[in-house]
Design a protein around this motif. Structure first.
Motif, PDB file in Angstrom:
ATOM      1  N   SER A 161       1.000  -1.215   0.089  1.00 56.36           N
ATOM      2  CA  SER A 161       0.003   0.161  -0.108  1.00 56.36           C
ATOM      3  C   SER A 161       1.016   1.767  -0.200  1.00 56.36           C
ATOM      4  CB  SER A 161      -0.980  -0.161   1.211  1.00 56.36           C
ATOM      5  OG  SER A 161      -1.977  -1.475   0.976  1.00 56.36           O
ATOM      6  N   GLY A 162       2.057   1.359   1.022  1.00 60.26           N
ATOM      7  CA  GLY A 162       2.962   2.481   0.537  1.00 60.26           C
ATOM      8  C   GLY A 162       1.845   3.283   1.499  1.00 60.26           C
ATOM      9  N   GLY A 163       2.517   4.840   1.272  1.00 55.30           N
ATOM     10  CA  GLY A 163       1.628   5.942   1.251  1.00 55.30           C
ATOM     11  C   GLY A 163       3.006   7.142   2.578  1.00 55.30           C
ATOM     12  N   HIS A 164       2.313   8.140   2.917  1.00 54.88           N
ATOM     13  CA  HIS A 164       3.016   8.586   3.540  1.00 54.88           C
ATOM     14  C   HIS A 164       3.598   8.566   5.301  1.00 54.88           C
ATOM     15  CE1 HIS A 164       3.989  12.745   5.786  1.00 54.88           C
ATOM     16  NE2 HIS A 164       3.746  13.229   4.172  1.00 54.88           N
ATOM     17  N   SER A 165       5.141   8.112   5.274  1.00 54.50           N
ATOM     18  CA  SER A 165       5.995   8.196   6.460  1.00 54.50           C
ATOM     19  C   SER A 165       5.571   8.548   7.698  1.00 54.50           C
ATOM     20  CB  SER A 165       7.437   7.531   6.432  1.00 54.50           C
ATOM     21  OG  SER A 165       8.055   8.976   6.615  1.00 54.50           O
ATOM     22  N   GLY A 166       4.970   9.602   7.655  1.00 54.90           N
ATOM     23  CA  GLY A 166       4.040  10.758   8.857  1.00 54.90           C
ATOM     24  C   GLY A 166       3.318  10.586   8.972  1.00 54.90           C
ATOM     25  N   VAL A 167       2.076  10.914   7.731  1.00 57.80           N
ATOM     26  CA  VAL A 167       0.575  10.730   8.805  1.00 57.80           C
ATOM     27  C   VAL A 167       0.276   8.875   8.566  1.00 57.80           C
ATOM     28  CG1 VAL A 167      -1.604  11.148   7.392  1.00 57.80           C
ATOM     29  CG2 VAL A 167       0.525  13.012   6.983  1.00 57.80           C
ATOM     30  N   GLU A 168       1.166   8.566   7.797  1.00 55.24           N
ATOM     31  CA  GLU A 168       0.284   6.703   7.608  1.00 55.24           C
ATOM     32  C   GLU A 168       0.782   6.368   8.814  1.00 55.24           C
ATOM     33  OE1 GLU A 168      -2.912   6.904   3.765  1.00 55.24           O
ATOM     34  OE2 GLU A 168      -0.474   7.374   3.036  1.00 55.24           O
ATOM     35  N   ILE A 169       2.441   6.161   8.708  1.00 54.59           N
ATOM     36  CA  ILE A 169       2.752   5.155   9.754  1.00 54.59           C
ATOM     37  C   ILE A 169       1.682   4.718  10.741  1.00 54.59           C
ATOM     38  CG2 ILE A 169       3.611   6.826  10.972  1.00 54.59           C
ATOM     39  CD1 ILE A 169       6.261   4.573   9.194  1.00 54.59           C
ATOM     40  N   ILE A 170       1.460   4.690  11.422  1.00 50.55           N
ATOM     41  CA  ILE A 170       0.586   5.220  12.237  1.00 50.55           C
ATOM     42  C   ILE A 170      -0.734   3.960  11.934  1.00 50.55           C
ATOM     43  CG2 ILE A 170      -2.133   6.121  11.971  1.00 50.55           C
ATOM     44  CD1 ILE A 170      -1.938   6.498  15.045  1.00 50.55           C
ATOM     45  N   LYS A 171      -0.877   3.216  10.416  1.00 50.99           N
ATOM     46  CA  LYS A 171      -1.771   2.483   9.683  1.00 50.99           C
ATOM     47  C   LYS A 171      -0.476   1.304   9.715  1.00 50.99           C
ATOM     48  CE  LYS A 171      -4.570   5.418   7.778  1.00 50.99           C
ATOM     49  NZ  LYS A 171      -4.423   5.608   6.119  1.00 50.99           N
ATOM     50  N   GLN A 172       0.798   0.840  10.395  1.00 52.44           N
ATOM     51  CA  GLN A 172       1.960  -0.166  10.140  1.00 52.44           C
ATOM     52  C   GLN A 172       1.311  -0.895   8.862  1.00 52.44           C
ATOM     53  OE1 GLN A 172       2.814  -1.029  15.051  1.00 52.44           O
ATOM     54  NE2 GLN A 172       0.441  -0.494  15.118  1.00 52.44           N
ATOM     55  N   ARG A 173       1.707  -0.474   7.901  1.00 54.63           N
ATOM     56  CA  ARG A 173       1.827  -1.545   6.431  1.00 54.63           C
ATOM     57  C   ARG A 173       3.449  -1.851   6.465  1.00 54.63           C
ATOM     58  NH1 ARG A 173      -1.250   3.530   3.087  1.00 54.63           N
ATOM     59  NH2 ARG A 173      -3.338   3.543   4.019  1.00 54.63           N
ATOM     60  N   ALA A 174       2.935  -2.402   5.879  1.00 53.99           N
ATOM     61  CA  ALA A 174       4.446  -3.128   5.416  1.00 53.99           C
ATOM     62  C   ALA A 174       5.672  -2.208   4.272  1.00 53.99           C
ATOM     63  CB  ALA A 174       4.426  -4.189   4.458  1.00 53.99           C
ATOM     64  N   ASN A 175       6.677  -2.554   5.364  1.00 52.23           N
ATOM     65  CA  ASN A 175       7.612  -1.175   4.174  1.00 52.23           C
ATOM     66  C   ASN A 175       8.926  -2.432   3.853  1.00 52.23           C
ATOM     67  OD1 ASN A 175      10.693  -0.471   4.130  1.00 52.23           O
ATOM     68  ND2 ASN A 175       9.593   0.868   4.930  1.00 52.23           N
ATOM     69  N   ALA A 176       8.209  -1.965   2.194  1.00 55.03           N
ATOM     70  CA  ALA A 176       8.467  -3.295   0.828  1.00 55.03           C
ATOM     71  C   ALA A 176      10.698  -3.874   1.503  1.00 55.03           C
ATOM     72  CB  ALA A 176       8.447  -2.648  -0.370  1.00 55.03           C
ATOM     73  N   ASP A 177      11.269  -2.185   1.656  1.00 50.38           N
ATOM     74  CA  ASP A 177      12.642  -2.713   2.156  1.00 50.38           C
ATOM     75  C   ASP A 177      12.775  -3.286   3.275  1.00 50.38           C
ATOM     76  OD1 ASP A 177      12.970  -0.590  -0.654  1.00 50.38           O
ATOM     77  OD2 ASP A 177      13.238   1.200   1.646  1.00 50.38           O
ATOM     78  N   LYS A 178      12.071  -3.553   4.485  1.00 49.85           N
ATOM     79  CA  LYS A 178      12.552  -4.167   6.127  1.00 49.85           C
ATOM     80  C   LYS A 178      12.098  -5.148   5.428  1.00 49.85           C
ATOM     81  CE  LYS A 178      13.089  -3.556   9.089  1.00 49.85           C
ATOM     82  NZ  LYS A 178      14.026  -3.573  10.031  1.00 49.85           N
ATOM     83  N   GLN A 179      11.009  -5.592   4.027  1.00 48.17           N
ATOM     84  CA  GLN A 179      10.332  -6.833   4.733  1.00 48.17           C
ATOM     85  C   GLN A 179      10.598  -7.936   3.396  1.00 48.17           C
ATOM     86  OE1 GLN A 179       8.031  -8.002   6.967  1.00 48.17           O
ATOM     87  NE2 GLN A 179       8.414  -6.146   7.147  1.00 48.17           N
ATOM     88  N   LEU A 180      11.732  -7.017   2.246  1.00 50.41           N
ATOM     89  CA  LEU A 180      12.077  -8.006   1.209  1.00 50.41           C
ATOM     90  C   LEU A 180      14.063  -8.440   1.865  1.00 50.41           C
ATOM     91  CD1 LEU A 180      13.223  -8.739  -1.143  1.00 50.41           C
ATOM     92  CD2 LEU A 180      14.045  -6.348  -2.137  1.00 50.41           C
ATOM     93  N   ALA A 181      14.331  -7.468   3.132  1.00 53.05           N
ATOM     94  CA  ALA A 181      15.623  -8.322   3.696  1.00 53.05           C
ATOM     95  C   ALA A 181      14.955  -9.459   4.898  1.00 53.05           C
ATOM     96  CB  ALA A 181      16.163  -7.095   4.893  1.00 53.05           C
ATOM     97  N   ARG A 182      13.579  -8.862   5.059  1.00 53.97           N
ATOM     98  CA  ARG A 182      13.386 -10.474   6.161  1.00 53.97           C
ATOM     99  C   ARG A 182      13.596 -11.606   5.477  1.00 53.97           C
ATOM    100  NH1 ARG A 182       7.882 -10.224   8.692  1.00 53.97           N
ATOM    101  NH2 ARG A 182       7.940 -11.933   9.811  1.00 53.97           N
ATOM    102  N   LEU A 183      12.534 -10.938   4.160  1.00 53.09           N
ATOM    103  CA  LEU A 183      12.507 -12.838   3.432  1.00 53.09           C
ATOM    104  C   LEU A 183      14.024 -13.157   2.657  1.00 53.09           C
ATOM    105  CD1 LEU A 183       9.796 -10.947   0.780  1.00 53.09           C
ATOM    106  CD2 LEU A 183       9.873 -13.630   1.820  1.00 53.09           C
ATOM    107  N   LEU A 184      15.026 -12.165   2.518  1.00 57.58           N
ATOM    108  CA  LEU A 184      16.154 -12.947   1.973  1.00 57.58           C
ATOM    109  C   LEU A 184      16.830 -13.521   3.026  1.00 57.58           C
ATOM    110  CD1 LEU A 184      17.283  -9.579  -0.283  1.00 57.58           C
ATOM    111  CD2 LEU A 184      16.537 -11.881  -0.879  1.00 57.58           C
ATOM    112  N   TYR A 185      16.468 -13.137   4.233  1.00 52.40           N
ATOM    113  CA  TYR A 185      17.485 -13.562   6.193  1.00 52.40           C
ATOM    114  C   TYR A 185      17.126 -14.719   5.985  1.00 52.40           C
ATOM    115  CZ  TYR A 185      18.772 -14.612  10.990  1.00 52.40           C
ATOM    116  OH  TYR A 185      18.742 -15.291  11.200  1.00 52.40           O
TER     117      TYR A 185
END
Length: 504
Positions: free
Chosen positions: A212-236
Motif C-alpha cells: 500500500s505504501g503511503g506517507h511515512s508520517g501521516v500513515e505510519i500509524i497504519k503500520q503498513r508493510a515496508n517493502a525494503d524491510k520486508q524484502l530484507a526479512r524475506l532474504l534473511y
C-alpha cells in the motif's frame, strides 16, 4: 479548455491546472519558481526569488486593512513524483494528465501534487483578485519540502514582517494542525566487496510488490508493510533454507514515503534455484498473513533460470541493464558482505517506536526506511526519522549510527529540522475556531501531527510566530492513487477568505 475550467472557485482551479502543467518535482523547481516570478511581474507585485528557488510575493492590504498586521500565506511548490509502472509520464518534461470524476480530482497514473499545489493555487487566486478583503500579504512559496524541507531551511526570513501564518499543507478538512514532530534524513552507508562469480551461477531476481505504501508520517500509524524491510526479512529467512550471494538490493524513491516495492538480485547454484523459489513462496504466505488487513496486494515473485552468461532468459536485457546500473554485472558480493548487508537491514529499527502519553493516538517517535540502493562499493539505506521529543529523535539516529558503524560503515544526517511546539496562547487559533464554528456549525479538531511541516522551521526563524496549518481533504498522497475532493476545496476556500476577513 482545461479539465478543471468549469469548477468553482474558478481562480483556484485555473491556477492549480496551470501548476499541474509545469514539471515541479522535488529538486526540479526552477520552472515552477519562474512561473511564480512571472505571475508577480505581470501584476506589478513585489517579489523575492532566492538562490534556492524560494519565492516570496507581497501585496498590500485592501481598503480598511492597510494598517492591519501582515499575514503570511505559506505552502511548498514541489511535489512527490510517483507513478504506476506502465505510466509514460516523464516528470522532468511532462505535465500531469488530470482527471475529474465523481467530485474528485486525480492524475492519470501519477501523483496529483495536491500536496501542496493547492496551497500555491489558493495564494495565487487571492493575490490575483481585487475583491477579496485581506490584510497585507506575504505569500511564501518554498521548494523541496518533500525531501527534507530544504527550502524552508534555506530561506532568509529577514524581509518578512508577518507573525501570523496560515500554512496550507494539511490534507484533512476540519482539522487545525497546531504542532508537529521534528525530524531528519539519516542515511546508513554499508560498505560491500564483490568478487567474480565462481563457476556457473544462476541469477535470480526476487521482487516484493503490491504494497500500500503511503506517507511515512501521516500513515505510519497504519503500520503498513515496508517493502525494503520486508524484502530484507524475506532474504534473511530464505538464507536459512538456501545458500545464495547477494548481488544488489533496492527499493523506494523517497525517504518520507513508505516503499511499496523492492527487489534484489542474487547469485545461486543452479541446483538450488527451485528451492529458492519454493522458499520465497513459503515466506510470501507468512507476509500475506501478517499484513492481510493493510497490504492485500502483497506479492513475492522470484524469476529464476537466469545464468551469469546472460543468455538464458527473455528478460535478460532488462536484468542486464539493471545490474550494469549498479556496476555489478557478473559479480556477486562476498559471503561476508552479503551477510552483513542482510543482517544490518534486519537490525535497523523501523516504524513506530513510541506513542505519546499525552495526546491519545499520536505517534511520538518513528522512522521509515524509504530508500534502499546498491552502488559499486556500498549499500545505502535512507531513513526519515521523526519525533516530537528531541532526545528521542537523537536516540533513533544513534541506533542507526551504531548499526552502520558495527557493519564497518557510517551514517550521514541531513535536513534536520525542529519540532513545532504547541502554543497555549494562540489568538490565530482562537479566530480560526470561531470562523469554523460559524461556517460549519461544529467545532474543528485541534490536532498535533506526526509529520514534518514547515511551520516548525518558520517558528524557529520568526520569534513569536502564531501559526496554524489546514487544508482540504486529500487521499493517498504520495502515491499514484492521490485524489483531492472538490467540494472540500470549495469549503476550505470560503473558510480561508473568512479567516482573512477576520484578521483586520
Amino acid at each position: 479548455m482545461g479539465v478543471l475550467s468549469n469548477i468553482e472557485p474558478y481562480g483556484v482551479f485555473r491556477f492549480f491546472e496551470e501548476i499541474c502543467g509545469i514539471p515541479h518535482g522535488s529538486s526540479d523547481t526552477k520552472k515552477i519558481s519562474d512561473y511564480l516570478v512571472k505571475f508577480a511581474t505581470d501584476r506589478n507585485l513585489r517579489f523575492i526569488q532566492d538562490g534556492s528557488n524560494n519565492v516570496i510575493i507581497f501585496k498590500d492590504g485592501t481598503a480598511g486593512y492597510e494598517d492591519s498586521a501582515p499575514v503570511m500565506l505559506q505552502g511548498h511548490m514541489d511535489m512527490v513524483c510517483e507513478k504506476d509502472a506502465d505510466c509514460d509520464i516523464d516528470f522532468e518534461h511532462d505535465g500531469l494528465r488530470l482527471v475529474f470524476e465523481d467530485g474528485e480530482i486525480s492524475a492519470d497514473g501519477t501523483t496529483l501534487g495536491g500536496d501542496d499545489g493547492i496551497a500555491v493555487a489558493f495564494a495565487l487566486a487571492i493575490l490575483d483578485a481585487d475583491d477579496i478583503p485581506h490584510p497585507p500579504l506575504e505569500c511564501v512559496f518554498t521548494v523541496d519540502e518533500e525531501i527534507g524541507m530544504l527550502g524552508a531551511a534555506a530561506i532568509d526570513c529577514s524581509p518578512l514582517k508577518s507573525r501570523i501564518m496560515l500554512n496550507l499543507d494539511s490534507e484533512d478538512e476540519g482539522y487545525l494542525l497546531v504542532s508537529c514532530a521534528g525530524g531528519a534524513c539519516a542515511t546508513c552507508h554499508i560498505p560491500v566487496e564483490y568478487e567474480d562469480m565462481a563457476g556457473e551461477l544462476s541469477i535470480v531476481r526476487i521482487t516484493l510488490d503490491g504494497l500500500s505504501g503511503g506517507h511515512s508520517g501521516v500513515e505510519i500509524i497504519k503500520q503498513r508493510a515496508n517493502a525494503d524491510k520486508q524484502l530484507a526479512r524475506l532474504l534473511y529467512n530464505i538464507g536459512n533454507d538456501v545458500s545464495y550471494r547477494l548481488i544488489s538490493i533496492q527499493g523506494g524513491l523517497k525517504d518520507n514515503a513508505i516503499p511499496n516495492k523492492a527487489e534484489a538480485y542474487v547469485g545461486i547454484n543452479p541446483e538450488d534455484v527451485d528451492n529458492f523459489v519454493k522458499s520465497a513462496k513459503k515466506y510470501e504466505k507468512v507476509l500475506r498473513h501478517e499484513f492481510a488487513s493493510t497490504d492485500q496486494g502483497l506479492a513475492v515473485k522470484a524469476e529464476a533460470n537466469m545464468s551469469n552468461s546472460m543468455e538464458s532468459d527473455n528478460n535478460v536485457g532488462d536484468i542486464q541493464n539493471a545490474l550494469i546500473n549498479v556496476g555489478v554485472i557478473n559479480r556477486v558480493m562476498t559471503e561476508k558482505s552479503s551477510d552483513i548487508v542482510i543482517r544490518s537491514l534486519m537490525m535497523m529499527p523501523n516504524g513506530i517506536q513510541k506513542m505519546s502519553n499525552d495526546i491519545e493516538g499520536l505517534v511520538q517517535s518513528s522512522l521509515n526506511l524509504g530508500i534502499l540502493k546498491t552502488a559499486e562499493d556500498e549499500v545505502t539505506a535512507s531513513f526519515s526519522v521523526r519525533s516530537s521529543v528531541q532526545s528521542e529523535k537523537e536516540n533513533l539516529i544513534d541506533q542507526l549510527r551504531c548499526v552502520s558503524v558495527t557493519a564497518g560503515g557510517s551514517l550521514d544526517v541531513q535536513g534536520d529540522y525542529p519540532a513545532w511546539e504547541y502554543r497555549h496562547d494562540s489568538p490565530l487559533r482562537d479566530i480560526m475556531v470561531d470562523v469554523f464554528e460559524e461556517q460549519y456549525g461544529r467545532k474543528p479538531v485541534i490536532q498535533a501531527l506526526h509529520a514534518g511541516v514547515e511551520c516548525g522551521l518558520f517558528a524557529g526563524k520568526l520569534p513569536g510566530l502564531d501559526c496554524v496549518s489546514f487544508g482540504p481533504d486529500m487521499k493517498n498522497i504520495h502515491t499514484s492513487r492521490e485524489s483531492m475532493d472538490v467540494a472540500s476545496v470549495q469549503r476550505t476556500w470560503t473558510y480561508t477568505l473568512g479567516i482573512l476577513e477576520r484578521l483586520k
